[in-house]
Design an enzyme around this catalytic site. Structure first.
Site, mmCIF file in Angstrom:
data_model
loop_
_atom_site.group_PDB
_atom_site.id
_atom_site.type_symbol
_atom_site.label_atom_id
_atom_site.label_comp_id
_atom_site.label_asym_id
_atom_site.label_seq_id
_atom_site.Cartn_x
_atom_site.Cartn_y
_atom_site.Cartn_z
ATOM 1 N N ASP A 20 8.220 4.582 -10.389
ATOM 2 C CA ASP A 20 9.153 4.363 -9.283
ATOM 3 C C ASP A 20 10.602 4.394 -9.765
ATOM 4 O O ASP A 20 11.075 3.477 -10.425
ATOM 5 C CB ASP A 20 8.882 3.050 -8.550
ATOM 6 C CG ASP A 20 9.552 3.053 -7.162
ATOM 7 O OD1 ASP A 20 10.648 3.634 -7.033
ATOM 8 O OD2 ASP A 20 8.987 2.485 -6.225
ATOM 9 N N GLY A 26 0.829 -1.194 0.000
ATOM 10 C CA GLY A 26 0.000 0.000 0.000
ATOM 11 C C GLY A 26 0.866 1.246 0.000
ATOM 12 O O GLY A 26 2.087 1.180 0.149
ATOM 13 N N ARG A 77 -1.792 -0.740 -10.335
ATOM 14 C CA ARG A 77 -0.637 -1.602 -10.565
ATOM 15 C C ARG A 77 -1.081 -3.050 -10.669
ATOM 16 O O ARG A 77 -2.215 -3.387 -10.317
ATOM 17 C CB ARG A 77 0.349 -1.477 -9.393
ATOM 18 C CG ARG A 77 0.597 -0.043 -8.946
ATOM 19 C CD ARG A 77 0.870 0.012 -7.427
ATOM 20 N NE ARG A 77 0.874 1.386 -6.924
ATOM 21 C CZ ARG A 77 1.955 2.131 -6.781
ATOM 22 N NH1 ARG A 77 3.137 1.629 -7.072
ATOM 23 N NH2 ARG A 77 1.873 3.361 -6.325
ATOM 24 N N ASP A 106 8.529 5.813 8.209
ATOM 25 C CA ASP A 106 8.179 7.155 8.670
ATOM 26 C C ASP A 106 7.315 7.912 7.665
ATOM 27 O O ASP A 106 6.849 9.022 7.939
ATOM 28 C CB ASP A 106 9.442 7.969 8.979
ATOM 29 C CG ASP A 106 10.380 8.110 7.786
ATOM 30 O OD1 ASP A 106 9.978 7.757 6.667
ATOM 31 O OD2 ASP A 106 11.520 8.584 7.991
ATOM 32 N N LYS A 144 4.299 12.360 -2.868
ATOM 33 C CA LYS A 144 5.173 11.292 -2.410
ATOM 34 C C LYS A 144 6.129 11.846 -1.362
ATOM 35 O O LYS A 144 6.790 12.853 -1.585
ATOM 36 C CB LYS A 144 5.967 10.738 -3.600
ATOM 37 C CG LYS A 144 6.821 9.521 -3.281
ATOM 38 C CD LYS A 144 7.451 8.978 -4.556
ATOM 39 C CE LYS A 144 8.330 7.773 -4.280
ATOM 40 N NZ LYS A 144 8.928 7.248 -5.536
ATOM 41 N N ASP A 168 4.300 -4.460 -7.627
ATOM 42 C CA ASP A 168 3.675 -3.215 -7.190
ATOM 43 C C ASP A 168 4.258 -2.013 -7.923
ATOM 44 O O ASP A 168 3.749 -0.895 -7.784
ATOM 45 C CB ASP A 168 3.825 -3.032 -5.679
ATOM 46 C CG ASP A 168 5.273 -3.069 -5.220
ATOM 47 O OD1 ASP A 168 5.891 -4.138 -5.362
ATOM 48 O OD2 ASP A 168 5.776 -2.058 -4.713
ATOM 49 N N ARG A 176 3.758 13.765 -7.984
ATOM 50 C CA ARG A 176 3.885 12.842 -9.120
ATOM 51 C C ARG A 176 2.585 12.808 -9.910
ATOM 52 O O ARG A 176 1.495 12.683 -9.353
ATOM 53 C CB ARG A 176 4.242 11.440 -8.636
ATOM 54 C CG ARG A 176 4.418 10.452 -9.776
ATOM 55 C CD ARG A 176 5.235 9.239 -9.377
ATOM 56 N NE ARG A 176 4.575 8.357 -8.451
ATOM 57 C CZ ARG A 176 5.163 7.285 -7.898
ATOM 58 N NH1 ARG A 176 6.424 7.012 -8.168
ATOM 59 N NH2 ARG A 176 4.494 6.512 -7.063
ATOM 60 N N GLY A 184 2.738 3.623 1.462
ATOM 61 C CA GLY A 184 3.301 3.833 2.790
ATOM 62 C C GLY A 184 3.875 5.207 3.009
ATOM 63 O O GLY A 184 4.128 5.615 4.142
ATOM 64 N N ARG A 185 4.089 5.962 1.919
ATOM 65 C CA ARG A 185 4.604 7.325 2.056
ATOM 66 C C ARG A 185 4.077 8.225 0.945
ATOM 67 O O ARG A 185 4.766 9.119 0.466
ATOM 68 C CB ARG A 185 6.132 7.329 2.064
ATOM 69 C CG ARG A 185 6.784 6.717 0.841
ATOM 70 C CD ARG A 185 8.276 6.986 0.847
ATOM 71 N NE ARG A 185 8.925 6.413 -0.324
ATOM 72 C CZ ARG A 185 10.126 6.787 -0.751
ATOM 73 N NH1 ARG A 185 10.793 7.729 -0.122
ATOM 74 N NH2 ARG A 185 10.670 6.224 -1.801
#
Length: 476
Positions: A256, A85, A177, A119, A107, A246, A170, A87-88
């Site tokens: 990515d 998922g 995905r 974090d 992002k 992903d 982004r 996460g950031r």
């Protein structure tokens, strides 16, 4: 009136996302703003006030009538299946443009429901990197997510050492995905997979709407998109570095840019990613891994391909079986075009294979070779002193004018071979300066990379032995 839509949130099951506002950041500062992209997307008018643009793109202020979400997905990471998922990252919404909907994602915007022990932040260095490489890929005419902005914050981000924080805006056709379909299949509720399929077709491939087997048609279409994308990666020597499911977008965009790099001296086993210790995602392994990922997509779609599992597998495999031969043909054609051969014939195949063999044997720079082959000069003169290469060169000269003139062949080579690429050592130089507050060299390099096929550039020189110690990192 809001300039962001929210079809992902309004048209898909709640199990596929979590409502998630970005976390507040301290002292945001706009380091990069892609005005040309904003104008292209038609959102420049909403971001023309600098204070508002900074507030929106740092996450410190909510776009009117919008509600950010973090997307849920799963994924095979280096072959191992995980629940993942955003996460950031958070999806602010979708911009309605003349080309359709485009996601606007932040992002590095803080923790989400999927952050696990992370974090949720990103370093300024890594976000500058994604901006630079994604815009370079766009200039190379390769499907890619784009970068609208980078915001710097004074909030400390701890990795191997302490860094300043960075937030990237982004832009993507969408962030759906292969891993999104994996999540819907294995972690979603009844009906989630069907709804995701219908939404994806509506969003990306409306021509498939009336197909009698939409799931199978989607697999076929995504396979063709991925084939074309990987061919483009190989054409310019790009190594993604983390081809997990992903990170495979259904839209066919490159997504990515963590541990990515560009190959210098040609070798199919080239890998720079520090986390790819086994070379799973090496340059020459990328076609095989794209096929592996497509098999994962097929497995996720099986219940929608046919109610009988064995029948579904047979139908999916029939589609997948097309990939190796189709890819081989497309790769051969691409390499012939790099060599200036407009209409390849089977007799040209040894010409391609021998060429790549010589590049390996003599440790020749991949990008520079094709530019020098067209231009002439010291690199080619040196190779031609080798008898085997001179024999190859004579055959190549005949092949490229078989049905074309030298001028037409040169034009084809120029179209398919960039003169400059984001060389790893230059990328690191400008990122180091940029993260330290000096953006001048970054802007200069970015401007050069915006016209990679221009003959005004000289051949790039790579420092001796640079590749032997160079490693890239995912930034998380």
């Amino acid at each position: 009136m809001t300039w962001l839509k929210h079809t992902y949130k309004t048209q898909l099951p709640k199990s596929l996302y979590s409502v998630q506002a970005p976390e507040f950041v301290s002292n945001p500062e706009m380091v990069l703003y892609n005005k040309a992209l904003a104008e292209e997307l038609g959102v420049e008018e909403y971001l023309k006030e600098e204070e508002k643009a900074l507030a929106y793109l740092s996450g410190n202020e909510t776009v009117p009538e919008s509600e950010a979400i973090a997307q849920a997905y799963a994924g095979h990471q280096f072959g191992h299946f995980n629940l993942l998922g955003d996460g950031r990252a958070v999806l602010l919404g979708e911009m309605k443009t003349g080309k359709g909907l485009y996601d606007l994602q932040l992002k590095g915007s803080g923790k989400t429901a999927y952050s696990r022990r992370g974090d949720g932040r990103a370093t300024l260095y890594s976000m500058l990197r994604e901006y630079l490489i994604s815009e370079a890929m766009h200039a190379l005419r390769i499907p890619t997510t784009r970068s609208l902005s980078v915001v710097k914050t004074t909030d400390a981000v701890y990795r191997e050492q302490t860094h300043e924080g960075g937030i990237l805006s982004r832009v993507a056709a969408s962030h759906i995905r292969v891993g999104t379909f994996e999540y819907a299949r294995y972690f979603g509720e009844a009906g989630d997979l069907q709804e995701l399929l219908e939404y994806t077709i509506q969003r990306h491939y409306p021509e498939l709407k009336d197909h009698q087997n939409q799931a199978l048609a989607l697999l076929q279409t995504v396979m063709q998109k991925q084939k074309a994308l990987i061919i483009d990666w190989l054409r310019v020597g790009f190594i993604h570095g983390v081809m997990n499911t992903d990170n495979m977008a259904i839209s066919g965009e490159t997504i990515d840019y963590g541990p990515c790099a560009f190959m210098n001296a040609y070798h199919p086993n080239t890998v720079f990613s520090s986390i790819d210790t086994q070379g799973r995602y090496a340059y020459g392994s990328q076609p095989k891994m794209a096929y592996w990922n497509l098999r994962v997509l097929a497995n996720a779609l099986l219940p929608l391909i046919d109610k009988e599992e064995e029948a579904a597998k047979e139908k999916a495999q029939e589609v997948l079986n097309q990939f190796p031969e189709d890819f081989s043909k497309a790769y051969f054609e691409m390499m012939c075009h790099k060599l200036g051969i407009a209409n390849p014939v089977e007799e040209d195949r040894p010409l391609v294979e021998d060429c790549l063999g010589y590049l390996i044997e003599y440790k020749v720079d991949y990008t520079n070779f094709f530019t020098a082959l067209r231009r002439g000069g010291e690199l080619i003169d040196k190779l031609r002193k080798e008898e085997v290469f001179e024999t190859w060169y004579t055959k190549w000269e005949k092949a490229r004018v078989r049905e074309s003139s030298v001028a037409e062949s040169d034009a084809l080579m120029k179209q398919n071979n960039p003169v400059i690429i984001p060389r790893n050592h230059l990328v690191e130089e400008v990122l180091k300066a940029g993260a330290s507050g000096d953006m001048q060299s970054f802007h200069t390099f970015l401007e050069e990379l915006s016209s990679p096929y221009e003959d005004t550039f000289s051949i790039q020189v790579v420092p001796a032995n640079f590749d032997s110690d160079y490693r890239t990192y995912c930034g998380t």
